[in-house]
Design a protein around this motif. Structure first.
Motif, PDB file in Angstrom:
ATOM      1  N   THR A 132       0.871  -1.168   0.108  1.00 39.35           N
ATOM      2  CA  THR A 132      -0.051  -0.097   0.105  1.00 39.35           C
ATOM      3  C   THR A 132       0.843   1.152   0.012  1.00 39.35           C
ATOM      4  O   THR A 132       0.699   1.937  -0.995  1.00 39.35           O
ATOM      5  CB  THR A 132      -0.980  -0.004   1.229  1.00 39.35           C
ATOM      6  N   ILE A 133       1.950   1.199   0.951  1.00 39.55           N
ATOM      7  CA  ILE A 133       2.902   2.283   0.933  1.00 39.55           C
ATOM      8  C   ILE A 133       3.245   2.613  -0.528  1.00 39.55           C
ATOM      9  O   ILE A 133       3.538   3.770  -0.926  1.00 39.55           O
ATOM     10  CB  ILE A 133       3.814   2.528   1.906  1.00 39.55           C
ATOM     11  N   LEU A 134       3.916   1.497  -1.020  1.00 42.14           N
ATOM     12  CA  LEU A 134       4.578   1.710  -2.448  1.00 42.14           C
ATOM     13  C   LEU A 134       3.686   2.232  -3.329  1.00 42.14           C
ATOM     14  O   LEU A 134       3.912   2.807  -4.244  1.00 42.14           O
ATOM     15  CB  LEU A 134       5.079   0.201  -2.878  1.00 42.14           C
TER      16      LEU A 134
ATOM     17  N   ILE B 184       0.838   4.229  -3.032  1.00 44.77           N
ATOM     18  CA  ILE B 184       0.842   5.768  -2.551  1.00 44.77           C
ATOM     19  C   ILE B 184       2.056   6.307  -3.080  1.00 44.77           C
ATOM     20  O   ILE B 184       1.813   7.473  -3.702  1.00 44.77           O
ATOM     21  CB  ILE B 184       0.821   5.789  -1.119  1.00 44.77           C
ATOM     22  N   LEU B 185       3.106   5.766  -3.210  1.00 45.76           N
ATOM     23  CA  LEU B 185       4.544   6.296  -3.527  1.00 45.76           C
ATOM     24  C   LEU B 185       4.362   6.577  -4.906  1.00 45.76           C
ATOM     25  O   LEU B 185       4.509   7.596  -5.632  1.00 45.76           O
ATOM     26  CB  LEU B 185       5.534   5.798  -3.164  1.00 45.76           C
ATOM     27  N   VAL B 186       3.932   5.634  -5.915  1.00 42.27           N
ATOM     28  CA  VAL B 186       3.839   5.476  -7.214  1.00 42.27           C
ATOM     29  C   VAL B 186       2.776   6.502  -7.666  1.00 42.27           C
ATOM     30  O   VAL B 186       2.765   7.445  -8.701  1.00 42.27           O
ATOM     31  CB  VAL B 186       3.477   4.128  -7.786  1.00 42.27           C
ATOM     32  N   GLN B 187       1.486   6.431  -6.699  1.00 43.39           N
ATOM     33  CA  GLN B 187       0.655   7.604  -6.901  1.00 43.39           C
ATOM     34  C   GLN B 187       1.018   8.984  -7.083  1.00 43.39           C
ATOM     35  O   GLN B 187       0.722   9.853  -7.733  1.00 43.39           O
ATOM     36  CB  GLN B 187      -0.553   7.229  -5.967  1.00 43.39           C
ATOM     37  N   GLY B 188       1.870   9.221  -6.120  1.00 48.20           N
ATOM     38  CA  GLY B 188       2.334  10.511  -5.721  1.00 48.20           C
ATOM     39  C   GLY B 188       3.305  10.881  -6.995  1.00 48.20           C
ATOM     40  O   GLY B 188       3.193  12.269  -7.461  1.00 48.20           O
ATOM     41  N   VAL B 189       4.351  10.200  -7.359  1.00 46.47           N
ATOM     42  CA  VAL B 189       4.858  10.438  -8.684  1.00 46.47           C
ATOM     43  C   VAL B 189       3.870  10.683 -10.033  1.00 46.47           C
ATOM     44  O   VAL B 189       4.105  11.761 -10.483  1.00 46.47           O
ATOM     45  CB  VAL B 189       5.821   9.122  -9.167  1.00 46.47           C
TER      46      VAL B 189
END
Length: 190
Positions: free
Chosen positions: A159-161, A163-168
């Protein structure tokens, strides 16, 4: 503080499981821990998120079946059901109110074209569907202890990964220095 409250039942489940190596005992502790989580949230905010109520219902029903029948398979289905319910909610959200669920949740913080909101929303649908399927794969192909560890660390890490990809992805649409609006092109709006 909210994250700590959200994390409380799973942390208790994980701790009790690793102390006893018994999923039935861990589930028997999970049920009141989840009830306490919801009661605390109600006491503190005078409202409870729908997600917490759905989780509570599933913990009581599937956890109750786990304890009643002494079979951990019931509680192992909870993450799949929760993830698939989220996938369905995100998928059908545009039919109710005309906006993607991601847009409703984030539009006060970021402005995006409708097409980008829809792509973001569909990414969440795919993520939740995949997480539900992955949970089934893990609990049917690996040991109970591996599933318990995956439920806490694997699902949280993925989930954290995500969200990070979503942030990019979202960063591409954020205003750049000297611009007033989001950085989009006609291609992004299609």
């Amino acid at each position: 503080m909210k994250m700590l409250v959200d994390f409380f039942p799973i942390a208790i489940f994980f701790l009790v499981y690793h102390l006893t190596k018994d999923i039935v005992t861990a589930t028997a502790v999970l049920i009141p821990a989840t009830v306490l989580q919801v009661l605390y949230t109600w006491w503190r905010h005078r409202k409870v998120e729908k997600m917490h109520l759905v989780t509570l219902a599933l913990v009581v029903v599937l956890g109750g079946a786990t304890v009643l029948f002494g079979n951990g398979d019931f509680i192992k289905w909870k993450p799949t059901i929760v993830n698939w319910l989220f996938a369905v909610a995100f998928l059908f959200s545009p039919l109710f109110g005309g906006k993607a669920l991601t847009q409703r949740m984030m539009e006060k913080s970021i402005t995006l074209p409708s097409a980008v909101w829809m792509r973001l929303n569909l990414a969440w649908v795919a993520f939740f569907a995949a997480m539900g399927a992955l949970n089934i794969y893990v609990f049917t192909h690996y040991s109970e202890e591996t599933w318990v560890n995956f439920k806490l660390f694997g699902m949280m890490g993925l989930t954290i990964l995500f969200i990070l990809v979503q942030g990019v992805f979202l960063a591409r649409h954020m205003p750049r220095d000297g611009q007033n609006g989001p950085s989009t092109t006609k291609k992004d709006e299609l």
